[in-house]
Design a protein around this motif. Sequence first.
Motif, mmCIF file in Angstrom:
data_model
loop_
_atom_site.group_PDB
_atom_site.id
_atom_site.type_symbol
_atom_site.label_atom_id
_atom_site.label_comp_id
_atom_site.label_asym_id
_atom_site.label_seq_id
_atom_site.Cartn_x
_atom_site.Cartn_y
_atom_site.Cartn_z
ATOM 1 N N LEU A 59 36.781 32.415 34.328
ATOM 2 C CA LEU A 59 35.728 32.186 35.300
ATOM 3 C C LEU A 59 34.400 31.988 34.574
ATOM 4 C CD1 LEU A 59 36.576 34.889 38.035
ATOM 5 C CD2 LEU A 59 36.964 32.407 38.152
ATOM 6 N N GLU A 60 33.591 31.069 35.171
ATOM 7 C CA GLU A 60 32.275 30.840 34.624
ATOM 8 C C GLU A 60 31.365 31.997 35.018
ATOM 9 O OE1 GLU A 60 31.408 28.470 32.647
ATOM 10 O OE2 GLU A 60 33.258 27.286 32.771
ATOM 11 N N GLU A 61 30.317 32.163 34.275
ATOM 12 C CA GLU A 61 29.367 33.255 34.531
ATOM 13 C C GLU A 61 28.695 33.078 35.897
ATOM 14 O OE1 GLU A 61 25.537 35.449 32.435
ATOM 15 O OE2 GLU A 61 26.534 33.744 31.442
ATOM 16 N N ALA A 62 28.514 31.846 36.292
ATOM 17 C CA ALA A 62 27.882 31.576 37.586
ATOM 18 C C ALA A 62 28.776 32.012 38.736
ATOM 19 C CB ALA A 62 27.558 30.079 37.704
ATOM 20 N N GLU A 63 30.096 31.805 38.515
ATOM 21 C CA GLU A 63 31.046 32.194 39.543
ATOM 22 C C GLU A 63 31.057 33.707 39.714
ATOM 23 O OE1 GLU A 63 34.838 29.730 39.892
ATOM 24 O OE2 GLU A 63 34.282 29.397 37.787
ATOM 25 N N LEU A 64 30.965 34.407 38.564
ATOM 26 C CA LEU A 64 30.980 35.871 38.629
ATOM 27 C C LEU A 64 29.727 36.389 39.337
ATOM 28 C CD1 LEU A 64 32.286 36.746 35.048
ATOM 29 C CD2 LEU A 64 33.503 37.066 37.203
ATOM 30 N N LYS A 65 28.572 35.730 39.125
ATOM 31 C CA LYS A 65 27.333 36.177 39.757
ATOM 32 C C LYS A 65 27.343 35.900 41.254
ATOM 33 C CE LYS A 65 24.341 35.808 35.727
ATOM 34 N NZ LYS A 65 23.149 35.136 35.137
ATOM 35 N N ALA A 66 28.105 34.844 41.609
ATOM 36 C CA ALA A 66 28.142 34.472 43.031
ATOM 37 C C ALA A 66 28.999 35.416 43.852
ATOM 38 C CB ALA A 66 28.648 33.029 43.190
ATOM 39 N N MET A 67 29.827 36.196 43.181
ATOM 40 C CA MET A 67 30.675 37.147 43.885
ATOM 41 C C MET A 67 29.862 38.304 44.417
ATOM 42 S SD MET A 67 34.023 37.422 41.475
ATOM 43 C CE MET A 67 35.050 36.010 41.098
ATOM 44 N N THR A 68 30.449 38.886 45.466
ATOM 45 C CA THR A 68 29.823 40.096 46.012
ATOM 46 C C THR A 68 30.053 41.252 45.048
ATOM 47 O OG1 THR A 68 31.807 40.731 47.218
ATOM 48 C CG2 THR A 68 30.243 39.270 48.357
ATOM 49 N N GLU A 69 29.218 42.250 45.221
ATOM 50 C CA GLU A 69 29.340 43.434 44.356
ATOM 51 C C GLU A 69 30.683 44.094 44.552
ATOM 52 O OE1 GLU A 69 28.658 46.132 41.515
ATOM 53 O OE2 GLU A 69 27.407 44.380 41.988
ATOM 54 N N GLU A 70 31.165 44.075 45.772
ATOM 55 C CA GLU A 70 32.458 44.681 46.080
ATOM 56 C C GLU A 70 33.562 43.951 45.332
ATOM 57 O OE1 GLU A 70 35.229 45.602 49.991
ATOM 58 O OE2 GLU A 70 33.119 45.151 50.264
ATOM 59 N N ARG A 71 33.439 42.579 45.308
ATOM 60 C CA ARG A 71 34.442 41.775 44.607
ATOM 61 C C ARG A 71 34.391 42.035 43.100
ATOM 62 N NH1 ARG A 71 39.314 39.480 44.433
ATOM 63 N NH2 ARG A 71 39.347 37.460 43.300
ATOM 64 N N ARG A 72 33.188 42.122 42.525
ATOM 65 C CA ARG A 72 33.057 42.373 41.073
ATOM 66 C C ARG A 72 33.611 43.751 40.704
ATOM 67 N NH1 ARG A 72 27.943 39.749 41.637
ATOM 68 N NH2 ARG A 72 26.925 41.771 41.678
ATOM 69 N N GLN A 73 33.401 44.751 41.569
ATOM 70 C CA GLN A 73 33.906 46.080 41.285
ATOM 71 C C GLN A 73 35.436 46.079 41.268
ATOM 72 O OE1 GLN A 73 32.161 48.795 40.374
ATOM 73 N NE2 GLN A 73 34.185 49.755 40.019
ATOM 74 N N LEU A 74 36.001 45.296 42.164
ATOM 75 C CA LEU A 74 37.461 45.203 42.213
ATOM 76 C C LEU A 74 37.995 44.606 40.912
ATOM 77 C CD1 LEU A 74 40.094 45.496 43.822
ATOM 78 C CD2 LEU A 74 39.663 43.229 44.834
ATOM 79 N N LEU A 75 37.303 43.546 40.431
ATOM 80 C CA LEU A 75 37.722 42.925 39.159
ATOM 81 C C LEU A 75 37.598 43.923 37.997
ATOM 82 C CD1 LEU A 75 36.166 39.328 39.405
ATOM 83 C CD2 LEU A 75 38.588 39.953 39.542
ATOM 84 N N ARG A 76 36.507 44.713 38.031
ATOM 85 C CA ARG A 76 36.344 45.707 36.953
ATOM 86 C C ARG A 76 37.467 46.737 36.983
ATOM 87 N NH1 ARG A 76 30.638 45.043 37.709
ATOM 88 N NH2 ARG A 76 30.638 46.636 39.352
ATOM 89 N N ASP A 77 37.855 47.190 38.120
ATOM 90 C CA ASP A 77 38.921 48.193 38.218
ATOM 91 C C ASP A 77 40.238 47.620 37.714
ATOM 92 O OD1 ASP A 77 37.111 49.936 39.269
ATOM 93 O OD2 ASP A 77 37.694 49.586 41.372
ATOM 94 N N LYS A 78 40.509 46.350 38.140
ATOM 95 C CA LYS A 78 41.752 45.733 37.656
ATOM 96 C C LYS A 78 41.719 45.540 36.133
ATOM 97 C CE LYS A 78 43.046 43.168 41.861
ATOM 98 N NZ LYS A 78 43.288 41.832 42.437
ATOM 99 N N SER A 79 40.553 45.150 35.627
ATOM 100 C CA SER A 79 40.410 44.916 34.181
ATOM 101 C C SER A 79 40.663 46.205 33.386
ATOM 102 C CB SER A 79 39.022 44.370 33.873
ATOM 103 O OG SER A 79 38.837 44.242 32.475
ATOM 104 N N ASN A 80 40.095 47.306 33.893
ATOM 105 C CA ASN A 80 40.305 48.581 33.181
ATOM 106 C C ASN A 80 41.779 48.976 33.195
ATOM 107 O OD1 ASN A 80 37.597 48.825 32.626
ATOM 108 N ND2 ASN A 80 37.155 50.015 34.473
ATOM 109 N N HIS A 81 42.444 48.745 34.320
ATOM 110 C CA HIS A 81 43.850 49.099 34.417
ATOM 111 C C HIS A 81 44.676 48.228 33.459
ATOM 112 C CE1 HIS A 81 47.526 50.623 36.192
ATOM 113 N NE2 HIS A 81 47.947 49.329 36.361
#
Length: 817
Positions: free
Chosen positions: A191-213
Motif C-alpha cells: 500500500l502507498e503511504e497516501a492510502e494508509l493516511k486515507a484510512m480511518t484510525e480504526e482501520r489503521r489500528q486493525l492493520l497494526r494488530d494484524k501486523s503484530n500477530h
Amino acid sequence: MPPKHREVPVSKLRQTVDPDSLGFATTAEFSEKRKGVVAQERAVAALDFGLGIDSPEFNIYVAGTARTGMGYLARNAVQTVADKLPTPNDWCYVYNFRSPDEPRTLRLPPGLGNELKRDMTELMAAVGSEVPEIFESEDYTARKEELVREFHQQRAEILQGLEGRVESEGFMLNISQMGMVIVPAREGKPLEEAELKAMTEERRQLLRDKSNHLQGEMNAAVQRIRAYEKEMKAKLKELDTRVALFAVGYLIDDLQKKYGDLQEVMTYLKEVKNDIINNIEGFKEKKDQPPPGFPFAPPASDQTDNRYEVNVLVDNSETKGAPVVVETNPTYPNLFGGFERKSQFGALFTDFTLIRPGALHQANGGFLIMKAMDLLKWYFSWEALKRALRNQDIRIEDAVEQLGLMATKTLKPEPIPLDIRIVLIGEHWIYQILHAYDDHFQKLFKVKAHMDHEMDRTKKNVSTYAEFIAASCRRNGLRPLDKRAVARVIEHASELAGGSDKLTLQLGDLLDTIKEADYWAKKKKHKVVGLADVEKAVDQKIFRSNLVEEKLQEYIEKDIIIIETEGQVVGQINGLSVYMLGDYTFGRPSRITATVSLGRAGIVDINREAKLSGSIHTKGVLILSGFMASRFAANHPLTLSAGLTFEQSYGIVDGDSASGAELFVLLSALAEAPIKQGIACTGAVSQRGEILPIGGVTQKVEGFFAVCRAKGLTGDQGVIIPGANVRDLMLKKEVVEAVAKGKFHVWPIKNVDQGLEILTGIRAGRKRKDGTFTPGSINARVAAKLKDMAEKAKKSAAEEGPKRVENELPTCDSCGQ
C-alpha cells in the motif's frame, strides 16, 4: 784448621738410567696393549667409586696440576664405565593441544624418536593428500548436497506457509538480504503511504494488530528455520567427522598398533586424531602454492601445519652404551639448550619445533665432562647446573629470564627428568675455594679424584714409563725410540719432577718432548728416534725460552751485575735465586751484603723497608733474630744494628731459601771473618741453626756453575746446599764432569756451623759448659763482638743518663728554678 767437609758423591749429582737395563732395543718391540694411565692409583680408585655408586649427589671433581692428563684419565675412566651401561631413551618435544605455550615431552626407546618423527611426517602427508580428495569426491558431495537440499526444502516450506498466511490477512512477505519484513498490501502490491493516511484510525489500528500477530508468526518461522539450519550444520559436521574418521582413522590406528606399548605416545596419537577431526576444515583444501614470482610461501597456519610435527631433541639411535659428552664451552644455551627464532614479515617468532637441546640433554642418562674454570666463567651456567642437579630435571628457559629482565612471551617446555653424572676437571685450589664457600658444591660433588704430579722413580715405574712412551708413539703416529733415547726421556722426567728419585706425572710436557724429538729425527731422516734427537729436543726447547737467562748472564759477565767468584770479602756472600718465567725456570747468584754497628735497631731487612720483600722472606729474616738471641744473648742483650740486603735487586724478593746465606753473611760481618766468594750458598735456616731444604736446588747449582765457568773455574768454587736436597739433584752432564775433575764442588750441610767452616776456612767452635765458645772460633769471635757492643752500649747509656736526668729536672712555677 777446620775439619775437611765431605762433598756430594759424583754418583749422586745425577741419577742416570742404564739403557741396557730397560730390556728392549726400541719401543717398537712393545705389544699393542694400550697403557691407559701412568700411576694415579688414588685418582683411579676415586673415579671407579664415583662412577659406580648409584646416587645423584656423588658427582666427581678431578683435581690436579695442569698437563697431568686429567682430561685423558677422566675420559678413559668414564668411557670404560659408559660402554657397559644401557643406552638411554630418546626425548622429543610435541605440541601441547591443551596448553600450546607449554610443549610436552615424549620418552621413547633409543632410535624410536626419529622413527616417530618420520611416521608423523608421513601421516600428515597422507592426511594432506587423502582428506581433500575424499571431501572432493562425488559421494561426499552428494551426501552434503542432500543435507543442504533437505534444509532448503524445509526452509522453503516454512516460508511458503508463512507467505500464504500473510497474504490471507492482506499483507505481503518481503524477503531480502537484510531479512524478512511484513507490509500491508493490496493485489500483491504494498500500500502507498497516501492510502494508509486515507484510512480511518480504526482501520489503521486493525492493520497494526494484524501486523503484530503476523510478526510473531514470522519470528516463530525464523526460529524454526534456524533450528533446521543448526540441525543441518550438525549433520554436516557429523558427516565430516565420519568422512575424516574414514580418511584418518586407519592411518592413526596403524601407528597406535606400532606404538601400543608406549602409553605417552598412545595418548599423544589420540590427541592428534581428535585435533585433526576437530580442525578438519583446515585439511579440506590442498595447500596453496605461492603465486609465480612471489618470493616466499604464504605464512603457515598454526592449525594445520607444524603443530603435528615431532621435535626430536635427543636421538640416541647411534649411541652405544651411555653417552659421554665433553663440553668445552659451557655457556647457558650450550648447557641447557634454548629457543631458535624465525623471522617472518619483520617479526620474530618461535614454537616447539625450534627448541634446541643442550649438553645436559645430550649427556642425560650418561656422563658430562667439563673443565671447572670454563664452567665458572659463566655464572648463570654454574648456578643453573646446581639447580638442575638438586631438582633432578632440565628446564629450558630463555636466557633473558636468567638476567631477571622482562622478556617477550615465550614457551615453557615441560622439564625433562635428569639422570646424569657430572665430572669437573680443574686445579686443586678451585676445589678448595668451592668447597669452602659454596654450600651446594659440598652436597653435589662428594667425590674428589686427586691426581699426583709425580711418582717415585722405582724399577717398576721406570718400566711403566717406557710402556707409556711406546704407547704414546703408537697413538700419535711417531717414530719408535731406541733404548738410549728412552733412558734420556726418563732422566728428563726426573729433571721436570725436580728430584732424582722422582718422575713427573705432567705427561703432557713429556709428550711434547717426544714429539719434538720425532721432528728432529724426521729432519735427520732417522727411522728411529735416538739419543741425539732427544738431546736436541731438550736443548732447543730451552733455547726458545732462555733469552732472559742469557741476558742476565751477559750482564754478569760484563760486570754490570757484580758477582765475585774469587777472593774473600767480609760481610758479602753469593746467595742463589730461582727465576720463574712461566715456561722456563733457571737459577742465578745474587750478592748479599751485611753491615753491623752499635745500636738497638736489631737486624734490619733493607728490602723489607723498601717494600721489596715478600712475607716469607721477611719471616726468614725474623728467624735470624731468634737464632742470634738463642745462641749469643744468654747473658747480655743484643745491642746491634745490622743491615741486610740483596745488592742490585730491583724487584720483589720472596722465599726463605736465602735465610741461611743471610745468616752466614751477618756472622761474617760480626766476626770480621772473610767469606770465600767462589762459594755460593742456598738453604733455609731454623732458630736452632738447622739448614732446611729448599726448592730449585738443581737450577741454583747450575746457575752458579755457569757464572763460574764464564769467569774461569779455579778448582775452589762450589755451592753449599742443604743435606736433605741431595736427593733432588739432577745436574747437567757438564756440571757433573767438572765436579768429577775437581774443578767444582757441591757440599751438603745440616747446620750453620758446617757452612761457616766451609765459607771461611775457620773452625766454627762449640759452646762450652760455661757458655763460652772454643777460643779463636767464628762463634767465639761473634760472641766477643756482641759482648763488646753490649758493654759499649751500657757505658754509653750510663754516661748519657745524668745528662738526661739533669735536662728532665722539674722547675718551680713561681720562681722558674
